[in-house]
Design an enzyme around this catalytic site. Structure first.
Site, PDB file in Angstrom:
ATOM      1  N   LYS A  87       0.042   4.145  -0.360  1.00 30.77           N
ATOM      2  CA  LYS A  87      -0.568   5.257   0.140  1.00 30.77           C
ATOM      3  C   LYS A  87      -0.287   6.636  -0.350  1.00 30.77           C
ATOM      4  O   LYS A  87      -0.127   6.539  -1.604  1.00 30.77           O
ATOM      5  CB  LYS A  87      -0.119   5.490   1.763  1.00 30.77           C
ATOM      6  CG  LYS A  87      -0.175   4.253   2.639  1.00 30.77           C
ATOM      7  CD  LYS A  87      -0.035   4.480   4.060  1.00 30.77           C
ATOM      8  CE  LYS A  87      -0.407   3.059   4.754  1.00 30.77           C
ATOM      9  NZ  LYS A  87      -0.349   3.402   6.182  1.00 30.77           N
ATOM     10  N   HIS A 140      -9.579   1.042   4.673  1.00 31.59           N
ATOM     11  CA  HIS A 140      -8.463   1.216   5.473  1.00 31.59           C
ATOM     12  C   HIS A 140      -8.577   2.070   6.725  1.00 31.59           C
ATOM     13  O   HIS A 140      -9.511   2.977   6.801  1.00 31.59           O
ATOM     14  CB  HIS A 140      -7.224   1.928   4.343  1.00 31.59           C
ATOM     15  CG  HIS A 140      -5.978   1.778   4.955  1.00 31.59           C
ATOM     16  ND1 HIS A 140      -5.596   2.692   6.114  1.00 31.59           N
ATOM     17  CD2 HIS A 140      -5.087   0.913   4.855  1.00 31.59           C
ATOM     18  CE1 HIS A 140      -4.288   2.327   6.424  1.00 31.59           C
ATOM     19  NE2 HIS A 140      -3.884   1.368   5.875  1.00 31.59           N
ATOM     20  N   GLU A 154      -5.957  -5.405  10.161  1.00 37.69           N
ATOM     21  CA  GLU A 154      -4.622  -4.151  10.622  1.00 37.69           C
ATOM     22  C   GLU A 154      -5.173  -3.654  12.008  1.00 37.69           C
ATOM     23  O   GLU A 154      -5.776  -2.561  11.953  1.00 37.69           O
ATOM     24  CB  GLU A 154      -4.628  -3.243   9.509  1.00 37.69           C
ATOM     25  CG  GLU A 154      -4.433  -4.056   8.030  1.00 37.69           C
ATOM     26  CD  GLU A 154      -3.653  -2.990   7.097  1.00 37.69           C
ATOM     27  OE1 GLU A 154      -2.752  -2.987   6.694  1.00 37.69           O
ATOM     28  OE2 GLU A 154      -4.347  -1.715   6.849  1.00 37.69           O
ATOM     29  N   GLU A 182      -6.992   4.523   7.781  1.00 38.21           N
ATOM     30  CA  GLU A 182      -6.691   5.855   7.817  1.00 38.21           C
ATOM     31  C   GLU A 182      -7.928   6.474   7.006  1.00 38.21           C
ATOM     32  O   GLU A 182      -8.258   7.584   7.240  1.00 38.21           O
ATOM     33  CB  GLU A 182      -5.479   6.083   6.670  1.00 38.21           C
ATOM     34  CG  GLU A 182      -4.301   6.047   7.671  1.00 38.21           C
ATOM     35  CD  GLU A 182      -3.020   5.454   6.861  1.00 38.21           C
ATOM     36  OE1 GLU A 182      -3.062   5.539   5.704  1.00 38.21           O
ATOM     37  OE2 GLU A 182      -2.034   4.736   7.387  1.00 38.21           O
ATOM     38  N   GLY A 239       2.357   1.786  10.853  1.00 39.70           N
ATOM     39  CA  GLY A 239       3.302   2.830  10.865  1.00 39.70           C
ATOM     40  C   GLY A 239       3.686   3.378  11.901  1.00 39.70           C
ATOM     41  O   GLY A 239       4.432   4.329  12.169  1.00 39.70           O
ATOM     42  N   SER A 253       3.107  -2.474  10.347  1.00 41.18           N
ATOM     43  CA  SER A 253       4.459  -2.507  10.550  1.00 41.18           C
ATOM     44  C   SER A 253       5.313  -3.899  10.174  1.00 41.18           C
ATOM     45  O   SER A 253       5.987  -4.483  10.793  1.00 41.18           O
ATOM     46  CB  SER A 253       5.074  -2.320  12.069  1.00 41.18           C
ATOM     47  OG  SER A 253       4.488  -0.892  12.173  1.00 41.18           O
ATOM     48  N   ASN A 296       0.658  -1.145  -0.014  1.00 46.13           N
ATOM     49  CA  ASN A 296      -0.079   0.114   0.045  1.00 46.13           C
ATOM     50  C   ASN A 296       0.887   1.126   0.026  1.00 46.13           C
ATOM     51  O   ASN A 296       1.547   1.389   1.074  1.00 46.13           O
ATOM     52  CB  ASN A 296      -0.975   0.048   1.287  1.00 46.13           C
ATOM     53  CG  ASN A 296      -1.712   1.284   1.231  1.00 46.13           C
ATOM     54  OD1 ASN A 296      -1.768   1.961   0.722  1.00 46.13           O
ATOM     55  ND2 ASN A 296      -2.514   1.444   2.529  1.00 46.13           N
TER      56      ASN A 296
END
Ligand code: PGA
Length: 256
Positions: free
Chosen positions: A11, A95, A167, A97, A173, A213, A9
């Site tokens: 991003k 996702h 996730e 985010e 991250g 991660s 991904n």
């Protein structure tokens, strides 16, 4: 046996020339792996040129989001039909985010997954708890709620072909990976829930990625868990060496 699926991904990173160079390197170094699905997810603007660069290879392209409508007055959005037409085979949906910064809801994720399938895309449906939810002991409740909403609009046969990405938000991250045992606990719970909602045979087929991660040095132990079928990789997918090492580590293959 479920076919492993490793997705990068990207991003909101990379210029077009950087994205094309990275795609070409992934193709050159991972194209020989026929035993897994390798996917890269550039920004929407780059889906078409990256897909064109990867045409004829085994590397597939994902978009990072889509709208649920086939077309219409939705300024700034991309429809699943357009994403498919641009050469993508997958679309990441829900996702964390997007849930956190763009107001995605469980119900919206369900609608987008439905729309993706209607237009020939495989949805990568993302679910996962925040640190506060985990610490409050609500991890499985949250993940089950998100999963149920994502799967509700789908038939059992359709569920068999989606990809679920677990996730944990606290691992994205942050450099803080879930331990293989922590990830396996949730992956097994997800598969049990899929079995309840569809059938044990379908649950055996559905692929569940871990994300958060993932790095070259933790992929092998994650993949050794029985219910972890692949990875959704953020930061470590932006550099060819580390992404290729994750793919080879996932497959127990030699890096090149
Ligand atoms: P990360 O991101 O690998 O940088 O933690 C994972 C993701 O957001 O999919």
């Amino acid at each position: 046996m479920r076919r492993p699926i490793i997705a990068g991904n990207w991003k909101m990173h990379l210029t077009l020339s950087e994205a094309l160079a990275l795609a070409a390197e992934v193709r050159n170094r991972c194209g020989r792996f026929r035993q897994a699905d390798v996917v890269v997810a550039p920004v929407g603007l780059h889906v078409h040129p990256v897909a064109a660069r990867l045409e004829g290879s085994t590397i597939a392209v994902a978009a990072q989001n889509c709208h649920a409508a086939a077309k219409g007055a939705f300024t700034g959005e991309l429809s699943p039909a357009q994403i498919r037409d641009a050469g993508a085979a997958y679309v990441i949906i829900g996702h964390s985010e997007r849930r956190q910064f763009f107001g995605e809801t469980d119900e919206g994720v369900g609608k987008k997954g439905r729309a993706a399938i209607d237009h020939g895309l495989v949805p990568i449906l993302c679910i996962g708890e925040t640190l506060a939810e985990r610490e409050a002991g609500r991890m499985l409740e949250v993940v089950t709620r998100q999963l149920d909403a994502a799967l509700a609009p789908l038939t059992p046969e359709e569920v068999a072909d989606v990809v679920i990405a677990y996730e944990p938000v606290w691992a994205i991250g942050t450099g803080r990976t879930a331990t293989p045992a922590q990830a396996q606990e949730v992956h097994a719970a997800i598969r049990r829930r899929v079995a309840e909602k569809t059938s044990p045979a379908i649950a055996e087929r559905v692929r569940i990625q871990y994300g958060g991660s993932v790095k070259p040095d933790n992929i092998a132990t994650l993949m050794a868990e029985p219910d972890i079928d692949g990875a959704l990789v953020g930061g470590a997918s932006l550099e060819a060496n580390s992404f290729v090492q994750i793919v080879t580590g996932a497959l127990g293959a030699e890096s090149n």
